[in-house]
Each structure stands twice: as structure tokens, then as C-alpha cells.
Enzyme design. Structure first.
Site, PDB file in Angstrom:
ATOM      1  N   ALA A   6      -0.316   1.948  -0.259  1.00 32.93           N
ATOM      2  CA  ALA A   6      -1.220   2.797   0.516  1.00 32.93           C
ATOM      3  C   ALA A   6      -2.353   1.897   1.004  1.00 32.93           C
ATOM      4  O   ALA A   6      -3.410   1.800   0.386  1.00 32.93           O
ATOM      5  CB  ALA A   6      -1.755   3.924  -0.363  1.00 32.93           C
ATOM      6  N   ASP A  39      -4.731  -1.746  -1.908  1.00 29.83           N
ATOM      7  CA  ASP A  39      -3.751  -0.698  -2.181  1.00 29.83           C
ATOM      8  C   ASP A  39      -4.488   0.494  -2.788  1.00 29.83           C
ATOM      9  O   ASP A  39      -4.892   0.464  -3.956  1.00 29.83           O
ATOM     10  CB  ASP A  39      -2.678  -1.246  -3.141  1.00 29.83           C
ATOM     11  N   HIS A  40      -4.636   1.525  -1.984  1.00 30.85           N
ATOM     12  CA  HIS A  40      -5.458   2.671  -2.412  1.00 30.85           C
ATOM     13  C   HIS A  40      -4.801   3.458  -3.544  1.00 30.85           C
ATOM     14  O   HIS A  40      -5.422   4.332  -4.139  1.00 30.85           O
ATOM     15  CB  HIS A  40      -5.708   3.580  -1.204  1.00 30.85           C
ATOM     16  N   ARG A  41      -3.535   3.134  -3.872  1.00 30.13           N
ATOM     17  CA  ARG A  41      -2.907   3.828  -4.994  1.00 30.13           C
ATOM     18  C   ARG A  41      -3.645   3.557  -6.292  1.00 30.13           C
ATOM     19  O   ARG A  41      -3.809   4.432  -7.125  1.00 30.13           O
ATOM     20  CB  ARG A  41      -1.441   3.365  -5.157  1.00 30.13           C
ATOM     21  N   ILE A  67      -6.576   1.226  -6.334  1.00 31.77           N
ATOM     22  CA  ILE A  67      -7.958   0.785  -6.133  1.00 31.77           C
ATOM     23  C   ILE A  67      -8.688   1.872  -5.341  1.00 31.77           C
ATOM     24  O   ILE A  67      -8.303   2.199  -4.206  1.00 31.77           O
ATOM     25  CB  ILE A  67      -7.999  -0.545  -5.368  1.00 31.77           C
TER      26      ILE A  67
END
Lengths: 452, 327
Positions: free
Chosen positions: A250, A425-427, A429
Site C-alpha cells: 500500500a 508501505d502504509h500497511r 507504517i
């Protein structure tokens, strides 16, 4: 005594290589250590040296052949020597299948035994087997262990892999996306690999066989047409990697502008002492410190787990002819700025000379990509999996900025500014974490005494 | 290259070094007329005389200490112990003086002292004259430890030891003395640096680290295992301190399996130390826990058959390799 030349294994993951060029003609003499042939793997193109001196009696595998590791590719010996015994080894592969059955689909391999484990049951696996499984992207939760104590060991992973149907990366992705079980599908590709053509879906097949036929039908414009070139191994690896990154992460990004005036002064001080330190080295050092402060930026995703790394290995993207490669500076958090500078000089040289080995570009936990030398103000980079973040660094430019002077009045000063962009990676972080990381990075770069 | 007995190679190297450097001399029990009870100083008395080939009473603490004193004052003594088991008689000298003098005097005194002799089983010499004691000294900082497995290695390492300004314990093995004639390089400058392992056989499935007599045994075991399709890499560190852990780790990275073999007791032996260092460095490359092969925790029997039962035999090495490979 004639010596075999075999397809060498360059790195843990290499299974086959393609011969690009023979540098000595059949019948020519070779000295041990002299360049003999060029080959390409999915990672690199490399020149291999002869391991024996003598006459190149026979080239068994011509240019363009893709050969599994350890298979015979040539014979070196004395002129007139009888090498039929050595060639005998290669004969079955060369003689048997060629004419009889063109593209006969290979038999689908037998299914591997499946381990019955209760959900959450602990899986015992040797460190080496785990490492290889991770490198190959193999889910070992269903693999039966045959080690002394029932642990999964290296041979179990290799046997499992061998039992899986061979499949092209594209076909694997298409199958996964369409929920197709590959078991039982016979492959029609090279060495019986399953290609998209073998899958019971039609659309992506066009992607596998690209522009060529279409191009032939397009009328040439003033004698100008199109040209189709097969992707090099490196290009294919980059292509798969980048697509995999976009498909699974993401990705989003944050940007920040940093005052590099103090960092420039630090570099000048090193220069005055005769020590070569680049801006990139300083940025790598600052990243290493900030990554130490914020382990989540240095982590990876593995299924439903977050894998934290104790070590900080920072990759630096280096462009090389035909693509790019990311050599890794290991332990960037402990080797100090001059250590980073020395290592990066060594790695960049090796990268440009095509001499990087497997261990030089594996195991990164974070990447820095600098394109300031191309006059870019800023840019967004794609995360290099399995890492979770990448820093894109623009050019350092003298810029008017508003500062507050000693009397508390605002004034305009000239500062050397640099734009940083962190893709993450927004998953795993969160936005605030990524922002905090950039803030720390900025603090280190603006106060480089903290880097020493 | 010449062919000669292991002991003759030692004596010739000492003679060459004595001709080159007048500060080199030999001291020990029976090193004169007899030429050492195993013949490792044969012919030296005739060439160099009693001044430089000094015969001592049975007094290890005394003549090891005298060697240390001579080394402090600029000589390069080679002290022969008849059996390396006798290091224990001189233990205070070795542990508290030889190993520490250079350090406690802030580097002002050099200690170019070689203490050499033979050890191990094979002579039916019973509990106090058959031990392999090199591991004990690994736990003492300040000593270098050489453990050659061939006469050629012994020559190269001994010359390095004599020219080293630090104390070196030089362990030869009884069974290598009795191993017939060896190929030995004739170059009087042939030297092997300390801390540089030698890969005695290349292989891909399991790394066997062995020293001294057991390098040859490991090679024989490798030959047997090859018949079963198991490819063994035999690594000989040649010196235990300094230790070439890099070469060992590179080998283990390749094979994923480690077996250490020595004649000293398995418990607390150098094999454990190497295994620990390997796991510190390349644990993630390991496919199984490493296995130590060493003597049983038992004094060495006088009876030759019982002696064999205590120290490792080739089938033990073969079995360990199979076990580490889960075969």
C-alpha cells in the site's frame, strides 16, 4: 587429461544461466584465468574465466542456450584427446527429445506429501531451510520435515520446490489472481514450464506474447517499423520486482525539504582530510541512524507478520548498462560514515564492472535512490520489496528561504536545500510514523555532528 | 620436494633456522646425543655443538622458564618437551609468565619462544603420556597454537613460529611421526602464515573441521562417504590461535552442515569453540546443529584396544556426517 566446463552456480538462487557469448573459439587455446564465456542469469550478466589451461576442444552448448547449473557446456583438454567419455554425460540431453515430440506437454509432477498441522502449531525448521524458503517465496507451513528431530531441513524445501509445477512468473501471477490451482496443469513452455497459454483463462495470454505479431500487420511507415527485443534477465527481474511491489504494497509517500548547508560543510571537512565522502554516503548514514530510532521503517511484511530486523542494511540504487541494481551496505548503522563511504565506493565500482556477487545485493532493509545528478527537484520511488520504504533524493539547490535572525526579524537567506520523498508501505507504517522518520532524518542532516 | 620422516622434516627446519640466525637454539630433555627420543633434533648436536643444543635435566618448569628468560634477552629458543603432557609440570611458567610477559611489560619485552613436542595416542603410553592437550591452551590469551597435519605444513608453520616475536605452542602428533615418509618442500624460506586454514578436500554437503592426525582420518572418512554420494569438505585450520574462522564459515555457508573432529576430549574441546563461533556468525545458513567428534570423557587406557575405544575412529566420523545430514 580433459576437463569439463560446467554452467557455474553464481549465488544461492541461481538454477540456470544463458550463454551469451563464447570468448574463445572451438579449437582455440585458453589459459587458466582467461575470460572464456559470458553468461546471463536472472540477476546479472557476468564473464566467466577458464578454470583450466589447454585447448577448447568442444563447445557443447552454443550461444543462446539456457543451461541448468552444473551441466556440461564445454571441454578443455589437449588436441587429439578422446573426450567421448566426457561428452557421453551430455548426450542424453542433446540427443533424445529434440525431434520426436515437439512441445509435448510435460507430465504434471506428483503431488508432495502435505503436513497435517493444527492451526497455530509450532513449525520446526532449520535456519537454512527457512532462509531458502523465504528467498524462494515458498510457504513451508504444509511441508513435511525429514530432519532427525522432524524439523524441516533444506532438502525438504528443495524437494517441495521440485514437486511443484514449473511455472513462468507471469503465469503464476495470473493463476493467483484468478484463483487457479496449478496442480494437474501440464506445461507446454521450455522444460515443461506452465505458461499463461496453458491456463484456462484467455486474456493475459496476449501479454505473454507481446507486440511481435501485431507489429508485423502494421504497415511500415516510410520504411520505419517497430523492433522487438527480448528482455534481458536483469530487465525481467526489475520488471517482476516493480510490479510485485505495486501489486502488494500500500504505497504512499511524504515529502520534506531539508537544509543541507551543514552537511555540505561536513563533506568539505572530510575532503580537506583527504577522505572521500559523497552526499549519498551522508544521507545513507543519516537514514541508518533514523532507521535505528524507528525500527518499523526498517521492517518487512511476511504474511500476517511484521518482521523486525536488528540490523540496518541500506541499498543504494546504481544505474548500470541495461538497468539498475541495488548493492547493499550491510550494518550501515554500525560501520560509521567513513565505513559507508569506503563500502559504497567498492560496491559502485563492482556494480559498474558487473562483478557484484549474490551477497552484495541481497538482504537490504531500506533503499536510498538519488537522482539529483540529473537535475531532478524531486521524485517518487517504488519500494524495493521486501523492504517497506525507500527514500528518493533530489538535487541540492541554493534556494532563498525565510529565516529568523538574531534580532527575531524574518529575512531571506540563501540555503542549500534538498527535497526528500519517502515512499512507504502504509500497511505497517502509519502516516505519522513516516512523518516522524523524515523529521528525524532532517534533524540528523541539519545537525550532522549527530552522525559522528 | 624431498621425502622424509615427519621428525626429520622438523630437525631439518630447525637446522636451517639455526644456520640463518645465531640467536636460535634448542633446549630440552635428551635433545643432544640421542637427538630427541623421537629423533626431532637428530644431527643438530653434531652441527651446532653443546652451546646451542642444550640438554636439560628432567625439570620442565625450570627449562621452560629459562627459555622465557633467554627469549626476553633477545634469543629465539626452541624448547622441546618430550611429551606435551609435560606442559602441566611447567604450567605456571606457560600460563602466568610466557603468555603474559609481553603484556605486563607494556610490549617492551618480546617473547620469540617456541615450545614444541609431540602428543596424542598411538604409543601405548597410557594416561599421562598420550593426551591431546591443545584445547586447554586456547583458553589462555597470549599464546599462539599451531597444530600441523602434514610434514609440509609442519615445516611451513614451524619456520613462522621461530620467526614470530610471540610465544608459540607447537603441537606435533605421535601418529604422524609414525606415518612413514612425507613430501616436504626444500625451499629454506617456505613459510605458512598463522591463521590461514587449508581446505584439504573440497565438498558440498558437509564441512568437517579437523587438525593433526585427524585430518588424514577425516579424508579417509570423506572417501567412504563419497561412495554413498555424500560430498565432504575437509577444512584444516592449521593454527587454533589465530583461527581462520572466515574460511570455516564460508565453507559452512556452502554446505549448511558442520562436524568438528579432534582427539582431545569432546567436552570443552576446541571443536565446541569453533562450533560456537560458526553459529554466532552464520547460524541462518545452518541446516542442522553441528556435531562434535572427540575422545570420551575418560583417561586414556594403556591397552591399545581400549585406547581405540576412547578416541574417535573413522566410522565415528562417517556416522557423525550422516547424522548431521539426517541420513
Amino acid at each position: 587429461m580433459a576437463k569439463k566446463v560446467i554452467m557455474p552456480k553464481q549465488g544461492l538462487q541461481m538454477t540456470e544461466g544463458t550463454i551469451m557469448q563464447w570468448l574463445v573459439a572451438e579449437g582455440g587455446t585458453v589459459e587458466k584465468g582467461q575470460p572464456l564465456f559470458e553468461m546471463e542469469t536472472d540477476k546479472l550478466t557476468i564473464t566467466m574465466d577458464a578454470e583450466a589451461s589447454g585447448t577448447l576442444l568442444k563447445i557443447v552448448r552454443p550461444v543462446g542456450d539456457t543451461v541448468p547449473i552444473t551441466e556440461l557446456i564445454a571441454v578443455i583438454g589437449e588436441p587429439g584427446e578422446d573426450i567421448s567419455a566426457l561428452l557421453g554425460d551430455a548426450a542424453p540431453a542433446a540427443a533424445a527429445p529434440a525431434e520426436s515430440a515437439p512441445a509435448a506437454p510435460a507430465e504434471a509432477p506428483a503431488a508432495a506429501p502435505v503436513a497435517e498441522r493444527a492451526p497455530g502449531e509450532r513449525i520446526f525448521i532449520s535456519p537454512r531451510a527457512r532462509m531458502i524458503a523465504e528467498e524462494k517465496g515458498i510457504d513451508y507451513s504444509k511441508i513435511v520435515g525429514t530432519g532427525n528431530d522432524g524439523s524441516i531441513i533444506e532438502r525438504d524445501i528443495l524437494a517441495y520446490e521440485a514437486s511443484q509445477p514449473a511455472v513462468t512468473p507471469l503465469a503464476a501471477n495470473v493463476a493467483k489472481a484468478n484463483g487457479i490451482d496449478l496442480a494437474g496443469i501440464a506445461g507446454s513452455g521450455a522444460n515443461g514450464k506452465i505458461t499463461t497459454a496453458d491456463l484456462p483463462v484467455s486474456a493475459p495470454a496476449a501479454a505473454e506474447a507481446p507486440a511481435a505479431p501485431a507489429a508485423a500487420e502494421t504497415p511500415a511507415q516510410m520504411g520505419r517499423g517497430t523492433r522487438t527485443e527480448r528482455m534481458s534477465g536483469m530487465r525481467r527481474a526489475i520488471s517482476n520486482n516493480m510490479l510485485a511491489s505495486k501489486n502488494t504494497n500500500a504505497q504512499t509517500n511524504h515529502r520534506m525539504s531539508v537544509d543541507m548547508t551543514a552537511a555540505i560543510a561536513l563533506r568539505s571537512q572530510y575532503k580537506a582530510l583527504g577522505i572521500k565522502v559523497s552526499y549519498n554516503d551522508i544521507i545513507v548514514r543519516a537514514c541508518a541512524k533514523a532507521l535505528q530510532d524507528m525500527p518499523i521503517i526498517n521492517a518487512s511484511v511476511d504474511g500476517n507478520n511484521i518482521v523486525y530486523h536488528d540490523y540496518v542494511n541500506v541499498g543504494t540504487a546504481v544505474s548500470v548498462p541495461g538497468g539498475l541494481i541495488v548493492p547493499v551496505i550491510r550494518d550501515a548503522d554500525i560501520i560509521g560514515l567513513s565505513g559507508i563511504a569506503a563500502k559504497s565506493t567498492e560496491l559502485i565500482e563492482k556494480a559498474r564492472d558487473g562483478k557484484l556477487t549474490d551477497s552484495d545485493y541481497h538482504g537490504g532493509t531500506f533503499t536510498v535512490s538519488s537522482l539529483g545528478m540529473f537535475d531532478l527537484d524531486d521524485f517518487v520511488a517504488i519500494i524495493n520489496p521486501p523492504e517497506s520504504a525507500i527514500l528518493a533524493v533530489g538535487k541540492i539547490a541554493k534556494t532563498p528561504v525565510v529565516v529568523t535572525n538574531e534580532d527575531g526579524e524574518d529575512e531571506i537567506a540563501i540555503k542549500s536545500m534538498c527535497n526528500l520523498c519517502l515512499s512507504y508501505d502504509h500497511r505497517i507504517i502509519d502516516g505519522a510514523e513516516a512523518a516522524k522518520f523524515l523529521q528525524k532524518l532532517k534533524n540528523y542532516l541539519q545537525n550532522p555532528v549527530l552522525l559522528i | 620436494m624431498s621425502e622424509m620422516l615427519f621428525t626429520a622434516a622438523i630437525a631439518r627446519t630447525i637446522a636451517e633456522e639455526m644456520r640463518r640466525d645465531p640467536s636460535v637454539f634448542v633446549m630440552g630433555e635428551d635433545v643432544g646425543v640421542i637427538g630427541g627420543i623421537y629423533g626431532a633434533s637428530k644431527g643438530l648436536l653434531e652441527e651446532f655443538g653443546r652451546e646451542r643444543i642444550r640438554q636439560t635435566p628432567i625439570s620442565e618448569a625450570g627449562f621452560v622458564g629459562a627459555g622465557l628468560g633467554a627469549a626476553c634477552t633477545g634469543m629465539r629458543p626452541i624448547v622441546e618437551l618430550m611429551y606435551m603432557d609435560f606442559t602441566f609440570v611447567a604450567m605456571d611458567q606457560i600460563l602466568n609468565q610466557v603468555a603474559k610477559t609481553r603484556y605486563v611489560f607494556g610490549g617492551k619485552a618480546k617473547i620469540p619462544l617456541v615450545i614444541r613436542g609431540q602428543q596424542g595416542v598411538g604409543g601405548g603410553n597410557a594416561a599421562t603420556h598420550s593426551q591431546s592437550v591443545e584445547s586447554l591452551f586456547l583458553n589462555i590469551p597470549g599464546l599462539k597454537i599451531a597444530v600441523p597435519s602434514t610434514a609440509a605444513d609442519a615445516v611451513g608453520l614451524l619456520r613462522t613460529a621461530i620467526r614470530d616475536d610471540n610465544p608459540v605452542l607447537f603441537f606435533e602428533h605421535k601418529k604422524l611421526y609414525k606415518g612413514g615418509k612425507w613430501e616436504v618442500p626444500d625451499d629454506p624460506e617456505y613459510m605458512i602464515p598463522f591463521g590461514k586454514a587449508d581446505i584439504k578436500r573440497q565438498g558440498t554437503d558437509v564441512t568437517v573441521v579437523a587438525t593433526q592426525f585427524y585430518v588424514g582420518e577425516a579424508l579417509k572418512a570423506a572417501e567412504e562417504l563419497a561412495k554413498e554420494g555424500i560430498s565432504v569438505e575437509v577444512v584444516d585450520p592449521r593454527t587454533l590461535y589465530p583461527l581462520d574462522i572466515d574460511t570455516i564459515c564460508e565453507s559452512v555457508k556452502k554446505t549448511g552442515h558442520l562436524v568438528t573432529v579432534h582427539e582431545a576430549c569432546a567436552v570443552g574441546g576446541w571443536g565446541s569453540e569453533i562450533e560456537s563461533q560458526v553459529m554466532d556468525r552464520v547460524f541462518r545458513y545452518m541446516d542442522a546443529a553441528p556435531i562434535r567428534v572427540g575422545a570420551k570423557q575418560c583417561p586414556l587406557p594403556f591397552n591399545p584396544n581400549l585406547e581405540k575405544a576412547v578416541v574417535p575412529q573413522i566410522p565415528d566420523i562417517v556416522a557423525a556426517c550422516k547424522r548431521v545430514l539426517s541420513k
